[in-house]
Scaffold this motif. Structure first.
Motif, PDB file in Angstrom:
ATOM      1  N   CYS A 186      79.168  35.384  -1.751  1.00 38.09           N
ATOM      2  CA  CYS A 186      78.368  36.060  -1.798  1.00 38.09           C
ATOM      3  C   CYS A 186      77.656  36.314   0.009  1.00 38.09           C
ATOM      4  O   CYS A 186      77.397  37.872   0.069  1.00 38.09           O
ATOM      5  CB  CYS A 186      77.155  35.513  -2.539  1.00 38.09           C
ATOM      6  SG  CYS A 186      75.624  37.309  -2.621  1.00 38.09           S
ATOM      7  N   LEU A 187      77.025  35.742   0.499  1.00 41.46           N
ATOM      8  CA  LEU A 187      77.049  35.724   2.020  1.00 41.46           C
ATOM      9  C   LEU A 187      77.398  35.849   2.775  1.00 41.46           C
ATOM     10  O   LEU A 187      77.739  37.523   3.127  1.00 41.46           O
ATOM     11  CB  LEU A 187      76.630  34.336   2.650  1.00 41.46           C
ATOM     12  CG  LEU A 187      75.326  33.856   3.527  1.00 41.46           C
ATOM     13  CD1 LEU A 187      74.323  35.259   3.357  1.00 41.46           C
ATOM     14  CD2 LEU A 187      75.368  32.590   3.507  1.00 41.46           C
TER      15      LEU A 187
ATOM     16  N   ASN B 108      65.853  26.503   4.412  1.00 41.33           N
ATOM     17  CA  ASN B 108      64.909  26.273   5.718  1.00 41.33           C
ATOM     18  C   ASN B 108      65.379  24.956   5.904  1.00 41.33           C
ATOM     19  O   ASN B 108      65.420  24.084   6.462  1.00 41.33           O
ATOM     20  CB  ASN B 108      63.612  26.772   5.098  1.00 41.33           C
ATOM     21  CG  ASN B 108      63.493  27.867   5.361  1.00 41.33           C
ATOM     22  OD1 ASN B 108      62.657  28.524   4.473  1.00 41.33           O
ATOM     23  ND2 ASN B 108      64.244  28.575   6.242  1.00 41.33           N
ATOM     24  N   VAL B 109      65.336  24.211   4.153  1.00 41.96           N
ATOM     25  CA  VAL B 109      65.033  22.551   3.921  1.00 41.96           C
ATOM     26  C   VAL B 109      66.688  22.464   4.684  1.00 41.96           C
ATOM     27  O   VAL B 109      66.946  21.144   5.464  1.00 41.96           O
ATOM     28  CB  VAL B 109      65.167  22.538   2.442  1.00 41.96           C
ATOM     29  CG1 VAL B 109      65.695  20.895   2.662  1.00 41.96           C
ATOM     30  CG2 VAL B 109      63.528  22.081   2.687  1.00 41.96           C
ATOM     31  N   LEU B 110      67.478  23.017   4.206  1.00 42.01           N
ATOM     32  CA  LEU B 110      69.294  23.084   4.807  1.00 42.01           C
ATOM     33  C   LEU B 110      69.506  22.862   6.945  1.00 42.01           C
ATOM     34  O   LEU B 110      69.661  21.910   7.111  1.00 42.01           O
ATOM     35  CB  LEU B 110      70.304  23.754   3.858  1.00 42.01           C
ATOM     36  CG  LEU B 110      70.394  22.988   3.284  1.00 42.01           C
ATOM     37  CD1 LEU B 110      71.463  23.893   1.974  1.00 42.01           C
ATOM     38  CD2 LEU B 110      71.040  21.810   3.051  1.00 42.01           C
ATOM     39  N   PHE B 111      68.664  23.821   7.037  1.00 42.07           N
ATOM     40  CA  PHE B 111      68.572  23.896   8.322  1.00 42.07           C
ATOM     41  C   PHE B 111      68.335  23.302   9.349  1.00 42.07           C
ATOM     42  O   PHE B 111      67.934  22.169   9.481  1.00 42.07           O
ATOM     43  CB  PHE B 111      67.830  25.340   8.870  1.00 42.07           C
ATOM     44  CG  PHE B 111      67.357  25.767  10.061  1.00 42.07           C
ATOM     45  CD1 PHE B 111      68.450  25.718  10.797  1.00 42.07           C
ATOM     46  CD2 PHE B 111      66.631  25.772  10.352  1.00 42.07           C
ATOM     47  CE1 PHE B 111      68.479  25.313  12.204  1.00 42.07           C
ATOM     48  CE2 PHE B 111      66.220  26.149  11.476  1.00 42.07           C
ATOM     49  CZ  PHE B 111      66.474  26.200  12.567  1.00 42.07           C
ATOM     50  N   THR B 112      66.578  22.307   8.364  1.00 37.52           N
ATOM     51  CA  THR B 112      65.787  21.886   9.161  1.00 37.52           C
ATOM     52  C   THR B 112      66.727  20.069   9.149  1.00 37.52           C
ATOM     53  O   THR B 112      66.811  19.137  10.271  1.00 37.52           O
ATOM     54  CB  THR B 112      64.449  21.451   8.260  1.00 37.52           C
ATOM     55  OG1 THR B 112      64.227  22.409   8.206  1.00 37.52           O
ATOM     56  CG2 THR B 112      64.126  19.727   8.934  1.00 37.52           C
TER      57      THR B 112
ATOM     58  N   GLU C 232      77.303  26.585  10.544  1.00 41.45           N
ATOM     59  CA  GLU C 232      78.004  27.808  11.402  1.00 41.45           C
ATOM     60  C   GLU C 232      78.216  29.073  11.322  1.00 41.45           C
ATOM     61  O   GLU C 232      77.978  29.685  11.708  1.00 41.45           O
ATOM     62  CB  GLU C 232      79.012  27.118  10.868  1.00 41.45           C
ATOM     63  CG  GLU C 232      79.631  25.919  11.322  1.00 41.45           C
ATOM     64  CD  GLU C 232      80.977  25.320  10.864  1.00 41.45           C
ATOM     65  OE1 GLU C 232      81.920  25.752   9.748  1.00 41.45           O
ATOM     66  OE2 GLU C 232      80.500  23.355  11.727  1.00 41.45           O
ATOM     67  N   VAL C 233      77.577  29.383   9.630  1.00 40.22           N
ATOM     68  CA  VAL C 233      77.732  30.560   9.101  1.00 40.22           C
ATOM     69  C   VAL C 233      76.545  32.121   9.502  1.00 40.22           C
ATOM     70  O   VAL C 233      76.912  33.041   9.926  1.00 40.22           O
ATOM     71  CB  VAL C 233      77.865  30.918   7.181  1.00 40.22           C
ATOM     72  CG1 VAL C 233      76.942  32.306   7.290  1.00 40.22           C
ATOM     73  CG2 VAL C 233      78.889  30.390   7.036  1.00 40.22           C
TER      74      VAL C 233
ATOM     75  N   GLU D 154      74.944  31.233  12.467  1.00 44.81           N
ATOM     76  CA  GLU D 154      75.122  31.255  14.546  1.00 44.81           C
ATOM     77  C   GLU D 154      76.339  32.531  14.183  1.00 44.81           C
ATOM     78  O   GLU D 154      75.806  33.061  14.939  1.00 44.81           O
ATOM     79  CB  GLU D 154      76.384  29.690  14.778  1.00 44.81           C
ATOM     80  CG  GLU D 154      75.502  29.207  15.368  1.00 44.81           C
ATOM     81  CD  GLU D 154      76.440  27.996  15.973  1.00 44.81           C
ATOM     82  OE1 GLU D 154      75.371  26.766  16.893  1.00 44.81           O
ATOM     83  OE2 GLU D 154      77.796  27.361  15.421  1.00 44.81           O
ATOM     84  N   ARG D 155      77.473  32.439  13.110  1.00 44.40           N
ATOM     85  CA  ARG D 155      78.143  33.871  13.347  1.00 44.40           C
ATOM     86  C   ARG D 155      77.658  34.436  13.019  1.00 44.40           C
ATOM     87  O   ARG D 155      78.234  36.168  13.917  1.00 44.40           O
ATOM     88  CB  ARG D 155      79.050  33.685  12.419  1.00 44.40           C
ATOM     89  CG  ARG D 155      80.369  34.412  12.652  1.00 44.40           C
ATOM     90  CD  ARG D 155      81.670  33.907  11.485  1.00 44.40           C
ATOM     91  NE  ARG D 155      81.270  33.620  10.581  1.00 44.40           N
ATOM     92  CZ  ARG D 155      80.501  34.160   8.986  1.00 44.40           C
ATOM     93  NH1 ARG D 155      80.323  36.000   9.572  1.00 44.40           N
ATOM     94  NH2 ARG D 155      80.119  34.047   7.959  1.00 44.40           N
ATOM     95  N   LEU D 156      76.325  35.151  11.784  1.00 43.62           N
ATOM     96  CA  LEU D 156      75.748  35.831  11.166  1.00 43.62           C
ATOM     97  C   LEU D 156      75.123  36.183  12.651  1.00 43.62           C
ATOM     98  O   LEU D 156      74.541  37.707  12.482  1.00 43.62           O
ATOM     99  CB  LEU D 156      75.061  36.249   9.945  1.00 43.62           C
ATOM    100  CG  LEU D 156      76.308  35.367   8.949  1.00 43.62           C
ATOM    101  CD1 LEU D 156      75.361  35.147   7.752  1.00 43.62           C
ATOM    102  CD2 LEU D 156      76.746  36.564   8.646  1.00 43.62           C
ATOM    103  N   SER D 157      73.861  35.645  13.678  1.00 46.37           N
ATOM    104  CA  SER D 157      72.736  35.205  14.356  1.00 46.37           C
ATOM    105  C   SER D 157      73.518  36.474  15.711  1.00 46.37           C
ATOM    106  O   SER D 157      72.926  36.710  16.459  1.00 46.37           O
ATOM    107  CB  SER D 157      72.315  34.664  14.168  1.00 46.37           C
ATOM    108  OG  SER D 157      72.567  33.959  14.787  1.00 46.37           O
ATOM    109  N   GLY D 158      74.669  35.967  16.054  1.00 48.55           N
ATOM    110  CA  GLY D 158      75.237  36.865  17.297  1.00 48.55           C
ATOM    111  C   GLY D 158      76.137  35.401  18.057  1.00 48.55           C
ATOM    112  O   GLY D 158      75.700  35.643  19.201  1.00 48.55           O
ATOM    113  N   LEU D 159      75.658  33.774  17.926  1.00 48.96           N
ATOM    114  CA  LEU D 159      75.569  33.272  18.875  1.00 48.96           C
ATOM    115  C   LEU D 159      76.411  32.399  18.644  1.00 48.96           C
ATOM    116  O   LEU D 159      77.214  31.630  19.795  1.00 48.96           O
ATOM    117  CB  LEU D 159      74.394  31.938  18.548  1.00 48.96           C
ATOM    118  CG  LEU D 159      72.801  32.621  17.912  1.00 48.96           C
ATOM    119  CD1 LEU D 159      72.188  31.504  17.485  1.00 48.96           C
ATOM    120  CD2 LEU D 159      72.325  32.710  19.853  1.00 48.96           C
ATOM    121  N   SER D 160      78.435  32.780  18.200  1.00 53.14           N
ATOM    122  CA  SER D 160      79.001  32.024  18.089  1.00 53.14           C
ATOM    123  C   SER D 160      80.492  33.110  18.023  1.00 53.14           C
ATOM    124  O   SER D 160      80.203  34.303  17.795  1.00 53.14           O
ATOM    125  CB  SER D 160      79.576  31.504  16.852  1.00 53.14           C
ATOM    126  OG  SER D 160      79.658  31.723  16.500  1.00 53.14           O
TER     127      SER D 160
END
Length: 192
Positions: free
Chosen positions: A56-57, A83-87, A183-184, A186-192
């Motif tokens: 879905c993302l 948020n929890v998984l990111f941390t 990883e997703v 990073e890609r979505l925010s344009g960092l990779s």
């Protein structure tokens, strides 16, 4: 609650997760250079009801679809799990540095979260709101604890509520899902 960010992401996903992810990563080298510093991700106990649907993302740039009140709350739960998984993943990547990170549930705090609810929902929730939600000073205590408490550095990556470490469900500390979300993101925010 509804709508899209300027970049086309679902508003809840963009505001509650992706924006914080991007800001943290953009500041990370500065935080490392500053010496001891902390990253706090304000999550919610609602993360327990969340799930990450990577398909879905990918297709919708959102963690789910729908625009009913229940569906919006479900998207909120999903974003708080992010948020929890990111941390969790951030703590692993910060090992060996002087930067620590924590996710937390501030409690049920009296905010303006109900301001956009339909009138019948407001009527239903207002008594609950005043009986079971805490004022902003009380709601800030866990955030302040994670920001200021000495000696919690070994607890980097942990989830706090009521100023104490809480156990997480397996899905909230799943290494593979946390890594894939990173990883997703990073890609979505344009960092990779």
């Amino acid at each position: 609650m509804q709508g899209r960010t300027e970049d086309g992401f679902g508003m809840i996903f963009g505001v509650n997760h992706l924006g914080h992810f991007l800001l943290t990563l953009l500041l990370l080298e500065r935080l490392k250079a500053c010496g001891s510093s902390r990253v706090l991700n304000v999550s919610s106990g609602a993360h327990k009801s969340g799930a990450i649907d990577f398909n879905c993302l990918s297709t919708h740039k959102e963690l789910g679809v729908g625009d009913s009140g229940f569906q919006m709350f479900t998207l909120y739960c999903h974003s708080k799990l992010c948020n929890v998984l990111f941390t969790h993943e951030l703590a692993k990547r910060l090992q060996g540095t002087s930067v620590t990170c924590y996710s937390l549930h501030p409690g049920r705090v009296r905010t303006e979260i109900f301001r956009n609810f339909r009138i019948w929902l407001k009527i239903l929730f207002i008594p609950i709101y005043w009986l079971f939600f805490v004022d902003s000073d009380s709601g800030a205590q866990t955030t302040l604890h994670c920001a200021l408490q000495e000696g919690i550095e070994p607890l980097s990556g942990c989830y706090f509520s009521d100023c104490a470490v809480q156990d997480l469900l397996p899905k909230a500390k799943d290494d593979a899902v946390a890594r894939k979300l990173w990883e997703v993101s990073e890609r979505l925010s344009g960092l990779s």
